[in-house]
Scaffold this motif. Structure first.
Motif, PDB file in Angstrom:
ATOM      1  N   PHE A  92     -24.242   5.987 -48.910  1.00  0.00           N
ATOM      2  CA  PHE A  92     -24.809   5.832 -47.571  1.00  0.00           C
ATOM      3  C   PHE A  92     -25.823   6.937 -47.278  1.00  0.00           C
ATOM      4  CE2 PHE A  92     -21.241   3.165 -45.662  1.00  0.00           C
ATOM      5  CZ  PHE A  92     -22.079   2.117 -45.323  1.00  0.00           C
ATOM      6  N   PHE A  93     -25.468   8.179 -47.573  1.00  0.00           N
ATOM      7  CA  PHE A  93     -26.358   9.295 -47.267  1.00  0.00           C
ATOM      8  C   PHE A  93     -27.632   9.248 -48.106  1.00  0.00           C
ATOM      9  CE2 PHE A  93     -22.561  12.104 -45.770  1.00  0.00           C
ATOM     10  CZ  PHE A  93     -22.533  11.403 -44.567  1.00  0.00           C
ATOM     11  N   LEU A  94     -27.519   8.853 -49.369  1.00  0.00           N
ATOM     12  CA  LEU A  94     -28.715   8.681 -50.197  1.00  0.00           C
ATOM     13  C   LEU A  94     -29.642   7.630 -49.592  1.00  0.00           C
ATOM     14  CD1 LEU A  94     -27.101   8.715 -53.752  1.00  0.00           C
ATOM     15  CD2 LEU A  94     -29.018  10.170 -53.072  1.00  0.00           C
ATOM     16  N   ILE A  95     -29.075   6.489 -49.221  1.00  0.00           N
ATOM     17  CA  ILE A  95     -29.874   5.416 -48.633  1.00  0.00           C
ATOM     18  C   ILE A  95     -30.476   5.866 -47.308  1.00  0.00           C
ATOM     19  CG2 ILE A  95     -29.776   3.084 -47.669  1.00  0.00           C
ATOM     20  CD1 ILE A  95     -27.551   2.486 -49.701  1.00  0.00           C
ATOM     21  N   SER A  96     -29.710   6.622 -46.536  1.00  0.00           N
ATOM     22  CA  SER A  96     -30.198   7.081 -45.232  1.00  0.00           C
ATOM     23  C   SER A  96     -31.441   7.949 -45.384  1.00  0.00           C
ATOM     24  CB  SER A  96     -29.101   7.857 -44.511  1.00  0.00           C
ATOM     25  OG  SER A  96     -29.527   8.266 -43.235  1.00  0.00           O
ATOM     26  N   GLY A  97     -31.429   8.887 -46.337  1.00  0.00           N
ATOM     27  CA  GLY A  97     -32.608   9.715 -46.556  1.00  0.00           C
ATOM     28  C   GLY A  97     -33.825   8.885 -46.910  1.00  0.00           C
ATOM     29  N   PHE A  98     -33.622   7.880 -47.752  1.00  0.00           N
ATOM     30  CA  PHE A  98     -34.723   6.997 -48.152  1.00  0.00           C
ATOM     31  C   PHE A  98     -35.236   6.182 -46.966  1.00  0.00           C
ATOM     32  CE2 PHE A  98     -36.842   3.391 -49.907  1.00  0.00           C
ATOM     33  CZ  PHE A  98     -37.271   3.723 -51.187  1.00  0.00           C
ATOM     34  N   VAL A  99     -34.322   5.544 -46.247  1.00  0.00           N
ATOM     35  CA  VAL A  99     -34.713   4.584 -45.209  1.00  0.00           C
ATOM     36  C   VAL A  99     -35.296   5.281 -43.986  1.00  0.00           C
ATOM     37  CG1 VAL A  99     -33.832   2.845 -43.613  1.00  0.00           C
ATOM     38  CG2 VAL A  99     -33.136   2.803 -46.003  1.00  0.00           C
ATOM     39  N   ILE A 100     -34.766   6.448 -43.621  1.00  0.00           N
ATOM     40  CA  ILE A 100     -35.301   7.143 -42.452  1.00  0.00           C
ATOM     41  C   ILE A 100     -36.750   7.515 -42.685  1.00  0.00           C
ATOM     42  CG2 ILE A 100     -35.135   9.238 -41.073  1.00  0.00           C
ATOM     43  CD1 ILE A 100     -33.055   6.972 -40.557  1.00  0.00           C
ATOM     44  N   THR A 159     -20.720   9.376 -26.549  1.00  0.00           N
ATOM     45  CA  THR A 159     -21.926  10.181 -26.775  1.00  0.00           C
ATOM     46  C   THR A 159     -22.260  10.305 -28.253  1.00  0.00           C
ATOM     47  OG1 THR A 159     -20.736  12.284 -26.993  1.00  0.00           O
ATOM     48  CG2 THR A 159     -21.325  11.563 -24.754  1.00  0.00           C
ATOM     49  N   MET A 160     -21.301  10.042 -29.139  1.00  0.00           N
ATOM     50  CA  MET A 160     -21.408  10.261 -30.578  1.00  0.00           C
ATOM     51  C   MET A 160     -21.509  11.750 -30.912  1.00  0.00           C
ATOM     52  SD  MET A 160     -23.848   8.331 -33.419  1.00  0.00           S
ATOM     53  CE  MET A 160     -23.700   6.689 -32.715  1.00  0.00           C
ATOM     54  N   ALA A 161     -21.318  12.608 -29.924  1.00  0.00           N
ATOM     55  CA  ALA A 161     -21.385  14.053 -30.147  1.00  0.00           C
ATOM     56  C   ALA A 161     -20.055  14.696 -29.771  1.00  0.00           C
ATOM     57  CB  ALA A 161     -22.519  14.660 -29.322  1.00  0.00           C
ATOM     58  N   ASN A 162     -18.974  13.965 -29.951  1.00  0.00           N
ATOM     59  CA  ASN A 162     -17.655  14.487 -29.594  1.00  0.00           C
ATOM     60  C   ASN A 162     -17.167  15.565 -30.555  1.00  0.00           C
ATOM     61  OD1 ASN A 162     -17.552  11.742 -31.024  1.00  0.00           O
ATOM     62  ND2 ASN A 162     -15.625  12.672 -31.644  1.00  0.00           N
ATOM     63  N   THR A 163     -17.585  15.498 -31.819  1.00  0.00           N
ATOM     64  CA  THR A 163     -17.075  16.442 -32.818  1.00  0.00           C
ATOM     65  C   THR A 163     -17.369  17.894 -32.460  1.00  0.00           C
ATOM     66  OG1 THR A 163     -17.217  14.786 -34.570  1.00  0.00           O
ATOM     67  CG2 THR A 163     -17.146  17.093 -35.250  1.00  0.00           C
ATOM     68  N   PRO A 164     -18.605  18.268 -32.097  1.00  0.00           N
ATOM     69  CA  PRO A 164     -18.831  19.681 -31.765  1.00  0.00           C
ATOM     70  C   PRO A 164     -18.101  20.121 -30.504  1.00  0.00           C
ATOM     71  CG  PRO A 164     -20.783  18.378 -31.275  1.00  0.00           C
ATOM     72  CD  PRO A 164     -19.865  17.503 -32.065  1.00  0.00           C
ATOM     73  N   LEU A 165     -17.629  19.169 -29.705  1.00  0.00           N
ATOM     74  CA  LEU A 165     -16.859  19.511 -28.508  1.00  0.00           C
ATOM     75  C   LEU A 165     -15.376  19.629 -28.800  1.00  0.00           C
ATOM     76  CD1 LEU A 165     -18.606  17.144 -25.924  1.00  0.00           C
ATOM     77  CD2 LEU A 165     -19.076  19.556 -26.365  1.00  0.00           C
ATOM     78  N   GLY A 166     -15.000  19.370 -30.054  1.00  0.00           N
ATOM     79  CA  GLY A 166     -13.597  19.458 -30.421  1.00  0.00           C
ATOM     80  C   GLY A 166     -12.773  18.264 -29.998  1.00  0.00           C
ATOM     81  N   VAL A 167     -13.422  17.128 -29.748  1.00  0.00           N
ATOM     82  CA  VAL A 167     -12.730  15.905 -29.329  1.00  0.00           C
ATOM     83  C   VAL A 167     -12.621  14.982 -30.537  1.00  0.00           C
ATOM     84  CG1 VAL A 167     -12.794  13.899 -27.795  1.00  0.00           C
ATOM     85  CG2 VAL A 167     -13.583  16.133 -26.975  1.00  0.00           C
ATOM     86  N   ASP A 168     -11.415  14.518 -30.841  1.00  0.00           N
ATOM     87  CA  ASP A 168     -11.197  13.667 -32.007  1.00  0.00           C
ATOM     88  C   ASP A 168     -11.918  12.338 -31.868  1.00  0.00           C
ATOM     89  OD1 ASP A 168      -9.560  15.545 -33.171  1.00  0.00           O
ATOM     90  OD2 ASP A 168      -7.702  14.642 -32.421  1.00  0.00           O
ATOM     91  N   PRO A 172     -11.376   7.519 -37.162  1.00  0.00           N
ATOM     92  CA  PRO A 172     -11.797   8.611 -38.053  1.00  0.00           C
ATOM     93  C   PRO A 172     -13.080   8.328 -38.835  1.00  0.00           C
ATOM     94  CG  PRO A 172      -9.430   8.304 -38.200  1.00  0.00           C
ATOM     95  CD  PRO A 172      -9.953   7.165 -37.364  1.00  0.00           C
ATOM     96  N   VAL A 173     -13.465   7.049 -39.024  1.00  0.00           N
ATOM     97  CA  VAL A 173     -14.667   6.774 -39.809  1.00  0.00           C
ATOM     98  C   VAL A 173     -15.934   7.275 -39.123  1.00  0.00           C
ATOM     99  CG1 VAL A 173     -13.645   4.747 -40.892  1.00  0.00           C
ATOM    100  CG2 VAL A 173     -15.026   4.453 -38.834  1.00  0.00           C
ATOM    101  N   TYR A 174     -15.845   7.604 -37.834  1.00  0.00           N
ATOM    102  CA  TYR A 174     -17.049   8.033 -37.121  1.00  0.00           C
ATOM    103  C   TYR A 174     -17.538   9.405 -37.561  1.00  0.00           C
ATOM    104  CZ  TYR A 174     -15.530   4.379 -33.789  1.00  0.00           C
ATOM    105  OH  TYR A 174     -15.122   3.205 -33.198  1.00  0.00           O
ATOM    106  N   TRP A 175     -16.760  10.116 -38.383  1.00  0.00           N
ATOM    107  CA  TRP A 175     -17.165  11.470 -38.771  1.00  0.00           C
ATOM    108  C   TRP A 175     -18.541  11.484 -39.430  1.00  0.00           C
ATOM    109  CZ3 TRP A 175     -18.603  13.193 -43.547  1.00  0.00           C
ATOM    110  CH2 TRP A 175     -18.297  12.386 -44.652  1.00  0.00           C
ATOM    111  N   SER A 176     -18.840  10.444 -40.204  1.00  0.00           N
ATOM    112  CA  SER A 176     -20.113  10.436 -40.930  1.00  0.00           C
ATOM    113  C   SER A 176     -21.303  10.260 -39.997  1.00  0.00           C
ATOM    114  CB  SER A 176     -20.117   9.330 -41.993  1.00  0.00           C
ATOM    115  OG  SER A 176     -20.040   8.053 -41.393  1.00  0.00           O
ATOM    116  N   LEU A 177     -21.078   9.689 -38.815  1.00  0.00           N
ATOM    117  CA  LEU A 177     -22.177   9.525 -37.863  1.00  0.00           C
ATOM    118  C   LEU A 177     -22.660  10.882 -37.356  1.00  0.00           C
ATOM    119  CD1 LEU A 177     -20.838   6.479 -35.801  1.00  0.00           C
ATOM    120  CD2 LEU A 177     -22.341   6.468 -37.803  1.00  0.00           C
TER     121      LEU A 177
END
Length: 403
Positions: A92-100, A159-168, A172-177
């Motif tokens: 996914f990350f390889l494709i993301s770099g290419f596609v972005i 918000t998709m920015a819960n991780t830096p706020l310490g909110v689970d 769990p698959v959302y970690w890659s976002l």
């Protein structure tokens, strides 16, 4: 989902690569005209999503309620495949770099922001709300308790920015976002100056240097931004796009090769976390075989080796990737645990997979397709207003734009 298309091969300094006096930047109308679709990338995206699904459903044994925690005993071959298919994230990350890089080349920052927002958020918002509803209504028998999310946790996840706020994460698959978002921010900063061949190569070189020193720099912010475990896949994806657009050369291959060597080193630490879930040793050699295959596939796209793949059904398959990725884990576990007493393991797996593919199609058809164009129109209008406000007033007209 926006089309995955092939850019015409250009050379650095080509007069076609100029917009507003900036070498290497293609006007949007030129960038989007006459490109055949890269169907192979659509297929690879679905393959990566199915890999992650197989990891959660077949490879992991950390949840005793799912398959009684014994996928290895119930489905030995499935578990062997699933135990290593978490490497779909690396693909996914390889494709993301290419596609972005492909999607924003020659376009202003506002278009890049718009394309990412309309691509990510409609299906994500639906997935957060749908998964939260399932966790509220149904007892989570697969993990022995009911992890009902609080209203605050649900809203913060939107918000998709819960991780830096310490909110689970709700799922769990959302970690890659969150990893993807940090890549977008870094690339967005580069877009402020306009994309050129030289600037992108310099950006990759600086990112690779920072990714190398980050583990020993004792600077948490640096590690957070450059992602030393995963930046190598984004860097390689962007370098592969440059090969695709301008042709391969030693410098680009060096960036890919250096990143691959760094990725295999970081993989030694990453494997440990997955061994905790499989409850057994994972082979570094087999893991890197999966990762190497991902590099080879994206390289084949970059070099035109897969241009003959023009199966139009791959477009529809690729459209299922994102909603399938977002929905498969928590909701999938709920369905599996209710079907498992009535069906054999493999029929259960394939039936639930069919259900999730249908659900992914419905989300794409009734959530992404209606909402994305409306959001795009509103965001485009917003950025046009911002650009107008920055223009100097016409001669003879008092005042300027809005403050």
């Amino acid at each position: 989902m926006s089309p995955t298309t092939v850019a015409p091969r250009e050379q650095p300094g080509d007069p076609r690569c100029t917009r507003a006096g900036v070498p290497g930047v293609v006007p949007p109308e030129s960038a989007s005209a006459g490109r055949p679709r890269l169907y192979a990338l659509d297929g690879m995206r679905l393959m990566a999503a199915l890999g992650v699904l197989c990891w959660h459903w077949l490879g992991s044994r950390s949840l005793p309620g799912v398959w009684h925690g014994d996928t290895a005993g119930l489905m030995p071959l499935g578990h062997l495949i699933g135990a290593y298919s978490w490497t779909g994230v690396q693909l996914f990350f390889l494709i993301s770099g290419f596609v972005i890089c492909l999607s924003c080349w020659g376009r202003p920052l506002g278009d890049f922001v718009t394309s990412r927002v309309v691509r990510l958020f409609p299906a994500y918002w639906f997935a957060v709300l749908a998964t939260s509803a399932v966790l509220w209504i149904l007892p989570a028998v697969w993990c022995g308790h009911t992890p009902r999310p609080t209203p605050s946790r649900i809203l913060t996840n939107l918000t998709m920015a819960n991780t830096p706020l310490g909110v689970d994460d709700i799922d769990p698959v959302y970690w890659s976002l969150w990893a993807e978002l940090r890549f977008y921010v870094l690339f967005g900063v580069l877009l402020c100056w306009g994309l050129t061949y030289r600037r992108v190569v310099a950006f990759l070189g600086v990112w690779a240097f920072l990714g190398t020193i980050a583990p020993s720099a004792d600077l948490p912010l640096l590690g957070l931004l450059v992602q030393p475990d995963y930046c190598w896949y984004f860097i390689a994806g962007v370098a592969f796009f440059l090969m695709h657009r301008f042709g391969p050369n030693l410098l680009l291959w060096s960036l890919v090769g250096y990143g691959y060597l760094m990725a295999q080193d970081r993989m030694r630490g990453i494997i440990g976390g997955y061994e905790y879930d499989t409850h057994h040793h994972l082979s570094w050699y087999l893991t890197m075989a999966y990762v190497t295959a991902s590099y080879v596939l994206v390289a084949a796209v970059a070099l035109g080796r897969l241009d003959r793949v023009r199966w139009k059904w791959l477009t529809a398959a690729g459209a299922l990737t994102y909603p399938l990725y977002l929905l498969h884990q928590e909701i999938g576990f709920e369905i599996i645990t209710r079907l498992r007493p009535h069906l054999a393991p493999y029929p259960t797996f394939f039936l639930v997979l069919a259900v999730m593919l249908v659900l992914a199609h419905l989300v794409h058809r009734f959530v992404e397709r209606p909402l994305a164009p409306r959001m795009r129109r509103m965001l485009d209008a917003s950025f046009r207003e911002i650009r107008r406000s920055a223009q100097p007033p016409a001669p003879g007209r008092p005042g300027g734009g809005r403050p």
